[in-house]
Design a protein around this motif. Structure first.
Motif, mmCIF file in Angstrom:
data_model
loop_
_atom_site.group_PDB
_atom_site.id
_atom_site.type_symbol
_atom_site.label_atom_id
_atom_site.label_comp_id
_atom_site.label_asym_id
_atom_site.label_seq_id
_atom_site.Cartn_x
_atom_site.Cartn_y
_atom_site.Cartn_z
ATOM 1 N N LEU A 1 0.821 -1.218 0.000
ATOM 2 C CA LEU A 1 0.000 0.000 0.000
ATOM 3 C C LEU A 1 0.850 1.260 0.000
ATOM 4 N N LYS A 2 1.770 1.344 0.932
ATOM 5 C CA LYS A 2 2.576 2.553 1.080
ATOM 6 C C LYS A 2 3.790 2.552 0.167
ATOM 7 N N GLY A 3 4.323 1.364 -0.086
ATOM 8 C CA GLY A 3 5.556 1.290 -0.862
ATOM 9 C C GLY A 3 5.366 1.205 -2.357
ATOM 10 N N GLN A 4 4.292 0.517 -2.823
ATOM 11 C CA GLN A 4 4.110 0.301 -4.259
ATOM 12 C C GLN A 4 2.906 1.053 -4.821
ATOM 13 N N LEU A 5 1.730 0.830 -4.214
ATOM 14 C CA LEU A 5 0.525 1.446 -4.750
ATOM 15 C C LEU A 5 0.589 2.966 -4.667
ATOM 16 N N ALA A 6 1.134 3.479 -3.559
ATOM 17 C CA ALA A 6 1.211 4.931 -3.374
ATOM 18 C C ALA A 6 2.169 5.592 -4.363
ATOM 19 N N GLU A 7 3.125 4.830 -4.898
ATOM 20 C CA GLU A 7 4.036 5.393 -5.897
ATOM 21 C C GLU A 7 3.290 5.715 -7.189
ATOM 22 N N LEU B 1 -0.285 5.802 -7.335
ATOM 23 C CA LEU B 1 -1.479 6.569 -6.987
ATOM 24 C C LEU B 1 -1.214 7.343 -5.706
ATOM 25 N N PRO B 2 -0.777 8.600 -5.815
ATOM 26 C CA PRO B 2 -0.432 9.407 -4.639
ATOM 27 C C PRO B 2 -1.568 9.469 -3.624
ATOM 28 N N GLY B 3 -1.200 9.356 -2.349
ATOM 29 C CA GLY B 3 -2.191 9.450 -1.292
ATOM 30 C C GLY B 3 -2.902 8.157 -0.980
ATOM 31 N N SER C 1 -11.232 5.342 3.923
ATOM 32 C CA SER C 1 -12.255 4.367 3.547
ATOM 33 C C SER C 1 -12.604 3.451 4.710
ATOM 34 N N LEU C 2 -11.661 3.267 5.641
ATOM 35 C CA LEU C 2 -11.897 2.424 6.815
ATOM 36 C C LEU C 2 -12.330 3.228 8.031
ATOM 37 N N GLY C 3 -12.291 4.557 7.920
ATOM 38 C CA GLY C 3 -12.697 5.415 9.028
ATOM 39 C C GLY C 3 -11.713 5.456 10.172
ATOM 40 N N VAL C 4 -10.410 5.336 9.842
ATOM 41 C CA VAL C 4 -9.372 5.384 10.875
ATOM 42 C C VAL C 4 -8.288 6.376 10.466
ATOM 43 N N THR C 5 -7.384 6.685 11.399
ATOM 44 C CA THR C 5 -6.254 7.550 11.086
ATOM 45 C C THR C 5 -5.182 6.737 10.364
ATOM 46 N N GLU C 6 -4.253 7.434 9.736
ATOM 47 C CA GLU C 6 -3.167 6.735 9.048
ATOM 48 C C GLU C 6 -2.321 5.946 10.036
ATOM 49 N N LYS C 7 -2.104 6.511 11.227
ATOM 50 C CA LYS C 7 -1.316 5.812 12.254
ATOM 51 C C LYS C 7 -2.021 4.523 12.675
ATOM 52 N N LYS C 8 -3.336 4.623 12.882
ATOM 53 C CA LYS C 8 -4.111 3.445 13.262
ATOM 54 C C LYS C 8 -4.072 2.400 12.156
ATOM 55 N N LEU C 9 -4.156 2.853 10.911
ATOM 56 C CA LEU C 9 -4.105 1.939 9.777
ATOM 57 C C LEU C 9 -2.772 1.192 9.743
ATOM 58 N N MET C 10 -1.676 1.898 9.999
ATOM 59 C CA MET C 10 -0.361 1.258 10.010
ATOM 60 C C MET C 10 -0.314 0.157 11.077
ATOM 61 N N ASP C 11 -0.882 0.441 12.241
ATOM 62 C CA ASP C 11 -0.913 -0.565 13.317
ATOM 63 C C ASP C 11 -1.773 -1.758 12.914
ATOM 64 N N MET C 12 -2.897 -1.468 12.269
ATOM 65 C CA MET C 12 -3.791 -2.547 11.835
ATOM 66 C C MET C 12 -3.120 -3.423 10.784
ATOM 67 N N MET C 13 -2.414 -2.813 9.838
ATOM 68 C CA MET C 13 -1.736 -3.594 8.802
ATOM 69 C C MET C 13 -0.624 -4.443 9.411
ATOM 70 N N TYR D 1 -10.046 11.671 -5.733
ATOM 71 C CA TYR D 1 -9.498 12.209 -6.980
ATOM 72 C C TYR D 1 -10.520 13.040 -7.753
ATOM 73 N N GLY D 2 -11.769 13.069 -7.270
ATOM 74 C CA GLY D 2 -12.802 13.851 -7.927
ATOM 75 C C GLY D 2 -13.212 13.319 -9.278
ATOM 76 N N ILE D 3 -13.171 11.993 -9.441
ATOM 77 C CA ILE D 3 -13.470 11.402 -10.750
ATOM 78 C C ILE D 3 -14.672 10.462 -10.702
ATOM 79 N N GLU D 4 -15.409 10.481 -9.576
ATOM 80 C CA GLU D 4 -16.504 9.512 -9.439
ATOM 81 C C GLU D 4 -17.596 9.698 -10.488
ATOM 82 N N ASN D 5 -17.741 10.916 -11.017
ATOM 83 C CA ASN D 5 -18.787 11.180 -12.015
ATOM 84 C C ASN D 5 -18.245 11.275 -13.441
#
Length: 239
Positions: A148-154, A156-158, A166-178, A199-203
């Motif tokens: 997620l952070k190492g490959q996908l983020a390269e 797709l920024p962010g 999307s999970l309703g958590v903070t980035e720090k919490k997400l890192m702990d969960m992963m 990204y503002g592309i849903e429509n």
């Protein structure tokens, strides 16, 4: 474009096209270009047959393959993405995801990633990195920071923040969960939806830029060759 608009009239159009080619560039250059075209037709036909056989093995039936091909043709046209590489990436993703996600979820995730990449004009290599990350996530069954952070983020920024939102958590919490292996690969369903919103592309239904225009031109040629390859006329037999 002219060839694609004249279905059923290919022999006449082929002759006219050859005359125009030679007339525009001269006999020597024209014949050389025609030889290059013939070689490309053969190589493209061979590649399409290989892609079709691989997809059939993965999806399991002619009916499902036809459905998948219709889906891929639509998003390649809508977002201006090269169809052959798109087919290859979809086949790989389907292999890793089919036992974990419903078919519609597989398509939705794949389409969202494709749309996001096309909207930014990502190169083919960047898109391949994004899909590689998705494949690895699906193969492991969990979302890990490496993908997620190492490959996908390269590509797709962010991506990290989008997954956290999307999970309703903070980035720090997400890192702990992963780290604890608590984020299943199914989280990609929500990630794909949030990606389009962020990204503002849903429509957005169609993407038009230089990269998409170039890819649509390439796809027109590929589609023309596919029609020949699947036909039973004189030119199809020759190919």
């Amino acid at each position: 474009g002219r060839f694609n608009r004249n279905v059923g009239n290919y022999p006449k159009q082929a002759i006219l096209g050859l005359k125009e080619l030679i007339g525009a560039f001269g006999v020597n250059v024209g014949v050389g270009l025609f030889a290059d075209i013939a070689k490309d037709v053969y190589q493209t036909t061979e590649e399409l047959q290989s892609l079709n056989m691989a997809m059939l093995q993965v999806v399991g039936s002619q009916e499902q393959m036809a459905t998948s091909q219709t889906f891929l043709k639509r998003i390649s046209e809508d977002y201006g993405v090269e169809i052959k590489d798109l087919t290859k990436q979809f086949t790989h993703f389907y292999v890793t995801a089919k036992d974990k996600l419903a078919g519609k979820d597989i398509e939705n995730i794949f389409e969202s990633i494709t749309k996001a990449g096309a909207s930014m004009g990502l190169s083919q290599e960047s898109m391949q990195r994004a899909f590689l990350a998705l494949n690895q996530i699906m193969a492991k069954g969990t979302v890990q920071a490496e993908e997620l952070k190492g490959q996908l983020a390269e590509a797709l920024p962010g991506a990290l923040g989008i997954m956290a939102k999307s999970l309703g958590v903070t980035e720090k919490k997400l890192m702990d969960m992963m780290k604890a292996g608590e984020v299943s690969s199914g989280a990609l369903i929500g990630f794909a939806k949030q990606l389009e919103i962020t990204y503002g592309i849903e429509n957005i239904k169609r993407i038009d830029n230089i990269a998409s225009a170039q890819n649509r031109l390439a796809n027109s040629w590929t589609n023309l060759v596919a029609v020949y390859a699947e036909g039973d006329g004189i030119l199809s037999q020759a190919i």
